[in-house]
Design an enzyme around this catalytic site. Structure first.
Site, mmCIF file in Angstrom:
data_model
loop_
_atom_site.group_PDB
_atom_site.id
_atom_site.type_symbol
_atom_site.label_atom_id
_atom_site.label_comp_id
_atom_site.label_asym_id
_atom_site.label_seq_id
_atom_site.Cartn_x
_atom_site.Cartn_y
_atom_site.Cartn_z
ATOM 1 N N GLY A 142 38.267 35.302 38.911
ATOM 2 C CA GLY A 142 38.384 36.025 37.490
ATOM 3 C C GLY A 142 39.817 36.603 37.182
ATOM 4 O O GLY A 142 40.800 36.324 37.766
ATOM 5 N N ASN A 143 39.670 37.867 36.266
ATOM 6 C CA ASN A 143 41.051 38.186 35.806
ATOM 7 C C ASN A 143 41.830 38.573 37.054
ATOM 8 O O ASN A 143 42.999 38.288 37.382
ATOM 9 C CB ASN A 143 40.537 39.564 35.124
ATOM 10 N N ALA A 144 41.267 39.384 38.083
ATOM 11 C CA ALA A 144 41.824 40.121 39.295
ATOM 12 C C ALA A 144 42.071 38.735 40.258
ATOM 13 O O ALA A 144 43.308 38.679 40.601
ATOM 14 C CB ALA A 144 41.031 41.051 39.937
ATOM 15 N N GLY A 145 41.051 38.059 40.688
ATOM 16 C CA GLY A 145 41.424 37.153 41.632
ATOM 17 C C GLY A 145 42.350 35.871 41.631
ATOM 18 O O GLY A 145 43.353 35.616 42.167
ATOM 19 N N LYS A 173 33.994 59.106 33.948
ATOM 20 C CA LYS A 173 33.338 57.865 34.028
ATOM 21 C C LYS A 173 32.108 57.976 32.989
ATOM 22 O O LYS A 173 31.752 59.068 32.967
ATOM 23 C CB LYS A 173 32.790 57.306 35.285
ATOM 24 N N GLY A 222 36.506 34.920 44.267
ATOM 25 C CA GLY A 222 36.353 35.493 42.940
ATOM 26 C C GLY A 222 37.863 35.005 42.246
ATOM 27 O O GLY A 222 39.036 35.232 42.689
HETATM 28 P P1 NAD Z 1 35.926 38.909 36.215
HETATM 29 O O1 NAD Z 1 34.527 38.863 35.796
HETATM 30 O O2 NAD Z 1 37.182 38.573 35.639
HETATM 31 O O3 NAD Z 1 35.885 38.003 37.557
HETATM 32 C C1 NAD Z 1 34.966 37.659 38.552
HETATM 33 C C2 NAD Z 1 34.860 36.393 39.331
HETATM 34 O O4 NAD Z 1 34.070 36.650 40.429
HETATM 35 C C3 NAD Z 1 34.460 35.309 38.662
HETATM 36 O O5 NAD Z 1 35.213 34.162 38.950
HETATM 37 C C4 NAD Z 1 33.194 35.154 39.073
HETATM 38 O O6 NAD Z 1 32.710 33.576 38.904
HETATM 39 C C5 NAD Z 1 33.362 35.433 40.425
HETATM 40 N N1 NAD Z 1 32.048 35.678 41.291
HETATM 41 C C6 NAD Z 1 31.006 36.216 40.808
HETATM 42 N N2 NAD Z 1 29.944 35.900 41.598
HETATM 43 C C7 NAD Z 1 30.623 35.554 42.999
HETATM 44 C C8 NAD Z 1 30.129 35.145 43.925
HETATM 45 N N3 NAD Z 1 28.858 35.473 44.394
HETATM 46 N N4 NAD Z 1 31.052 34.826 44.977
HETATM 47 C C9 NAD Z 1 32.175 34.449 44.494
HETATM 48 N N5 NAD Z 1 32.804 34.782 43.262
HETATM 49 C C10 NAD Z 1 31.744 35.283 42.371
HETATM 50 O O7 NAD Z 1 36.174 40.443 36.998
HETATM 51 P P2 NAD Z 1 37.445 40.976 37.401
HETATM 52 O O8 NAD Z 1 37.873 41.800 36.453
HETATM 53 O O9 NAD Z 1 38.168 39.924 38.053
HETATM 54 O O10 NAD Z 1 36.921 42.057 38.492
HETATM 55 C C11 NAD Z 1 36.639 41.570 39.649
HETATM 56 C C12 NAD Z 1 36.462 42.600 40.747
HETATM 57 O O11 NAD Z 1 37.680 43.473 40.802
HETATM 58 C C13 NAD Z 1 35.168 43.623 40.456
HETATM 59 O O12 NAD Z 1 34.725 44.503 41.571
HETATM 60 C C14 NAD Z 1 36.084 44.833 39.565
HETATM 61 O O13 NAD Z 1 35.210 45.819 39.591
HETATM 62 C C15 NAD Z 1 37.243 44.946 40.304
HETATM 63 N N6 NAD Z 1 38.446 45.498 39.638
HETATM 64 C C16 NAD Z 1 38.667 44.825 38.574
HETATM 65 C C17 NAD Z 1 39.879 45.387 37.926
HETATM 66 C C18 NAD Z 1 40.510 44.776 36.718
HETATM 67 O O14 NAD Z 1 41.421 45.394 36.055
HETATM 68 N N7 NAD Z 1 40.082 43.364 36.179
HETATM 69 C C19 NAD Z 1 40.336 46.746 38.047
HETATM 70 C C20 NAD Z 1 39.870 47.265 39.203
HETATM 71 C C21 NAD Z 1 38.812 46.742 39.794
#
Ligand code: NAD
Length: 421
Positions: free
Chosen positions: A226-229, A104, A224
């Protein structure tokens, strides 16, 4: 709960090592990174000033292969945080069955007077200069056969593009396998954008099989969007799950008959939030977590499921797409109540698995279709789930401890087979 992530990491290693009856010198090796490089480098900013940034690259354990893990840009990054994250990557990569150790990196975004700098507020040109300077500083210890960085918090494919260009210039040849998460045009992989959600979907599918359940007719809530949710919600919706609630940082929406997820995605793209979606009631993020649903997907932040709400969780499955959404104390309550928690190092490992596919494609120079990527991801996730599930059964522990035990066992076996210990 301990606040220092490195202490938390070491405690996790100790408790899994106890279950495995590991000898003290092996535990000591697993508790510390093999190598941590601290660098300081000057960068000229757009206003003519020079800022000296501090950054780190930590390589925790390379018994299984080159180390791999993201680079984080944040004003709160510390050496201890980077060290802990590199350790977690060792176990995530081993859980996913990848031929990698854990690494990391991070840059502490602070001005000369110590005040925080938000990377999102810098110009593209400043970010490019910082990224290239960091690569110059750590170039000696990274490379396709040594240590392969990727995006993390506040870093993205565009930044990986600058980094791989800088590294290739230093070496004098094109070296795309040094970084993953690159744009498609320069060796990124198809399917990377949806990999974390798709991997999580495959893990959930395997979990349902263990209790002879199918997706059709189940209900889900996703925190959430975002990308994952958002993609997880989409894949569940497409599989016939009634997704009754989703949320983002502005709040949540609920419809007991199920939300039309493609329409919610479009609404979010236009308005920047899911709140206000027609035909849905507004709910808070904390209400969402305790809804009467079969599947709960935390996909936003850490520490969402704690002693304060764990008893009220009604879901039978928790798919941790976010990193660290459940506290250890909450874990115990959920286990006692028969909730199956699919832990982050398993549930969100689809992302790093497709990063591995990207590296394989870069090294071989042969590129796969999205269907090929998804098929191979499904195979990898099936095997990863099986290992963790069996270890959890063997030791009579929850899936999280099962993941730690099975991954530590794999790393220790590699260290022994290499004669390192
Ligand atoms: P992202 O920035 O695309 O999305 C995050 C989402 O969470 C957004 O919709 C944001 O509005 C929402 N959010 C923020 N604060 C919030 C709250 N208090 N309550 C509810 N929703 C809230 O990020 P992502 O890439 O989707 O990542 C989300 C999580 O998944 C993180 O913990 C990240 O470390 C983990 N993760 C992501 C990946 C990946 O490939 N994208 C891989 C491994 C882990």
């Amino acid at each position: 709960m301990t606040k220092n992530p490195f202490e938390a990491f070491q405690k996790q290693v100790e408790s899994a090592s106890e279950l495995l009856h590991l000898e003290p010198h092996i535990v000591e090796l697993l508790k510390w990174p093999k190598r941590v490089l601290e660098v300081r480098f000057p960068v000229k900013m757009d206003d003519g000033r020079t800022i000296i940034f501090t950054g780190w690259r930590s390589q925790h354990n390379d018994a299984l292969g080159p180390t791999k893990g993201g680079i984080r840009y944040h004003w709160d990054v510390t050496k201890e945080e980077v060290m802990a994250l590199s350790g977690w990557m060792t176990f995530k990569n081993a859980t996913a069955g990848l031929p990698y150790g854990g690494g990391k990196g991070g840059i502490r975004f602070r001005d000369m007077d110590g005040s925080p700098i938000n990377p999102k507020e810098l110009s593209d040109a400043e970010i490019e200069r910082i990224s290239r300077a960091f690569v110059d500083a750590i170039a000696q210890i990274i490379g396709p056969e040594k240590d392969i960085p990727a995006p993390d918090v506040y870093t993205n494919p565009k930044i990986m593009g600058y980094m791989v260009d800088e590294y290739s210039k230093l070496r004098g040849y094109w070296a795309p396998g040094t970084f993953t998460g690159k744009p498609l045009s320069i060796g990124g992989s198809e399917g990377r954008g949806t990999a974390t959600a798709r991997g999580g979907f495959f893990i959930l599918k395997e979990a349902l099989k263990t209790v002879a359940m199918k997706f059709e007719g189940l209900t889900a809530a996703v925190q959430g969007f975002g990308n994952a949710g958002s993609y997880e919600a989409l894949f569940l919706y497409e599989a016939g799950v009634k997704v009754v609630a989703v949320s983002d940082s502005k709040g949540g929406i609920y419809n007991g008959d199920g939300l039309n997820i493609p329409e919610v995605m479009q609404f979010k793209a236009e308005r920047g939030t899911v709140v206000g979606f027609p035909g849905a009631e507004k709910i808070s993020n904390s209400e969402l977590l305790t809804l009467e649903v079969d599947i709960l997907v935390p996909a936003a932040l850490e520490n969402q499921i704690t002693v304060d709400n764990a008893e009220d969780i009604k879901a039978k499955f928790i798919l941790e797409l976010a990193n660290g959404p459940t506290t250890p104390e909450a874990d115990e309550i959920l286990y006692k109540n028969g909730v199956m928690v699919l832990p982050d190092i398993l549930a969100n490992s689809g992302g790093v698995t497709v990063s591995y596919f990207e590296w394989v494609q870069n090294i071989t120079g042969y590129y796969w279709s999205e269907e090929e990527v998804d098929k191979r991801l499904s195979e990898k996730m099936k095997v990863a789930f099986k290992h963790v599930f069996e270890a959890a059964k063997e030791f009579g522990v929850d899936m999280r401890k099962g993941a730690y035990v099975s991954s530590i066992r794999r790393v220790v076996e590699a260290m022994k087979d290499r004669g390192m210990i």
